[in-house]
Structure formats: C-alpha cells, structure tokens
Design an enzyme around this catalytic site. Structure first.
Site, PDB file in Angstrom:
ATOM      1  CB  CYS A  22      -1.308   0.146   1.389  1.00  0.00           C
ATOM      2  SG  CYS A  22      -0.616  -1.022   2.707  1.00  0.00           S
ATOM      3  CB  CYS A  64      -1.585   1.202  -2.038  1.00  0.00           C
ATOM      4  SG  CYS A  64      -2.516  -0.174  -3.409  1.00  0.00           S
ATOM      5  CB  CYS A  72      -9.548   4.992   0.559  1.00  0.00           C
ATOM      6  SG  CYS A  72      -8.983   5.334   2.468  1.00  0.00           S
TER       7      CYS A  72
END
Length: 265
Positions: free
Chosen positions: A118, A192, A199
């Site tokens: 997250c 998230c 990411c």
C-alpha cells in the site's frame, strides 16, 4: 407435486456472462474496463450483469481512491459461501457444504511467499502481512512494503491487531518497495488503488492481485457526522475495526488458494 422456486444464487450465477464475471472477481477486485477485456463482452452488457450481481448482493462496488471516475468491483466471498451452502441444503440436506479442512503442510514444495503493498505501509499492508502469518501458521510467508512509507505503523493498526487477534506488531517499521527489489514473491497483492498504479514488477512468476480497500487513516474516511476530537477518534477507531475485519475475511479466503497450489522452489 409443487416445485420450489429456483434459489436466487442459481438464477444469478447460471448466466454464462455472470458466471465468468464471478470467476474473475473471485481472484481480486477489478474495474469495469478490465472486466470487459477479461470476459470479452461489450461494456454495456458487462455493466448490466454487474448491476444484477450487485442487486443480488454478491458483488459490491467501491470508488477508486486513485481516480474517482473509476470504481472497483469486489466479490463478497462470505455471502457466496453462505448462498452455496443454502442452495445445496435446499436440494438435499446431505449436500450442505462443510467448512474447508485445515490446510495440509504437504500442499506445496515450499511455503508460498506473499507481498502486500500500500502507499504508506503503515496500516493496510502490515495488517494483511500480520494476519496472513497468524492464520497460515508457517504454511505461507508474508511481507509488506509501501511506495511512500511512513515513519511508523499507525497506532490504531497496532491497537486493533493486538485487541482483536492478539498480534503484536509494535516493533515493526514501514519499508519501501524498492528495499525488496530482487526478492521473489509468488503473489503481490496491492491493497491501495494508488499503489496499484506504481507497484514495481517482481518478475513474471509473481501473480498480481488487487484488493481495493479504503485507507482507514484518511481524513473523513468513515465520518459519521458530528465534530470534535473525541468524535473523530471514535470514527477512526471504527474505520480501522472495519478494515481489519475486511482484510481478515480476504486473508481467510486467500489461504486455501495458497496452500492448494504447488509452488516450485
């Protein structure tokens, strides 16, 4: 002989497009345009069947915190499990589903490794990491990190894990996703909407999954009216309680998937 009405779950799930949508959502949360690509059907048709699944209580929608024009759709696995159990029992009492047996330690060559991500790595992802370790009891490994890690875990994340699950993470510190570069993960799960977009890749063998879960520490994330420090603190505590409960449900449904698949060393 009077026949009983077809169970609602059967009516909903029996449609080919709705079944394919349920199958895709069983693996993680998705936006409409992603589901359109996954099931290869027009957007208006996908949207119609999503509305039917929402009306039946099997699917929920949550506005994206990355782009408010988007919504993430989520399959309520708890409700699906209850509906399946009731459907089996309606056909014959002996067909009522039983809870899944405990996972076997022989289910994999090595424990699968899961990374939870997250933004701040101060609430959602460390909560998921702690809960997977707790429920897996050594049958799966967990780590967590963030794209913009905070200095420390949120005190309410520490509190609710200790109060509800007896887990102490008070000594844990947030870390950056970059610090895990080069490590191998079987699953990379973003919790998230923002971190999903940034990411990094952990290699072609890592399966990416998204859980769209609101930040319980965000201002006004669970405002219930009123004002004042006491009211704000109570609302924040409730937000953390709800998020931990949601993550716990998702972890308990993830664990049978992890322990039923062979993982090569």
């Amino acid at each position: 002989m009077v026949s009983s009405p077809t169970p609602a779950f059967v009516r909903l799930a029996a449609h080919p497009i709705r079944w394919r949508l349920l199958t895709e959502l069983a693996t993680g949360d998705h936006r409409v345009r992603e589901l359109v690509d996954l099931v290869a059907e027009p957007q208006n048709l996908v949207s119609y069947h999503l509305r039917e699944l929402r009306r039946g209580g099997l699917v929920t929608a949550r506005r994206s915190t990355f782009d408010a024009r988007d919504s993430y759709y989520h399959l309520d696995l708890e409700r699906c499990a209850a509906a399946l159990a009731d459907t089996g029992a309606l056909l014959h009492p002996a067909l009522r589903l039983s809870p899944l047996p405990p996972p076997s330690s022989a289910a994999s060559v090595r424990p699968p490794v899961v990374l939870f991500a997250c933004t701040g790595n101060s609430a959602r992802s460390p909560i998921a990491e702690a809960l997977l370790r707790h429920h897996a009891a050594g049958l799966a490994e967990a780590a967590s990190a963030g794209s913009h890690p905070r200095e420390r875990l949120h005190p309410d994340a520490v509190r609710v894990l200790r109060e509800r699950h007896g887990i102490d993470v008070s000594d844990q510190r947030p870390r950056h996703l970059d610090s895990l570069a080069g490590r191998r993960f079987d699953y990379v799960i973003s919790l998230c909407d923002k971190v999903r977009e940034v990411c990094p890749s952990f290699g072609p063998r890592s399966r990416t999954v998204h859980w769209s879960i609101p930040d319980p520490a965000a201002p006004g994330s669970s405002a219930s009216g009123g004002s004042g420090a006491g009211r704000d603190e109570e609302a924040r505590h409730l937000a953390f309680d709800r998020v931990v409960a949601e993550i716990d449900i998702r972890i308990r449904h993830l664990l049978p998937v992890l322990t039923s698949q062979e993982v090569s060393s």
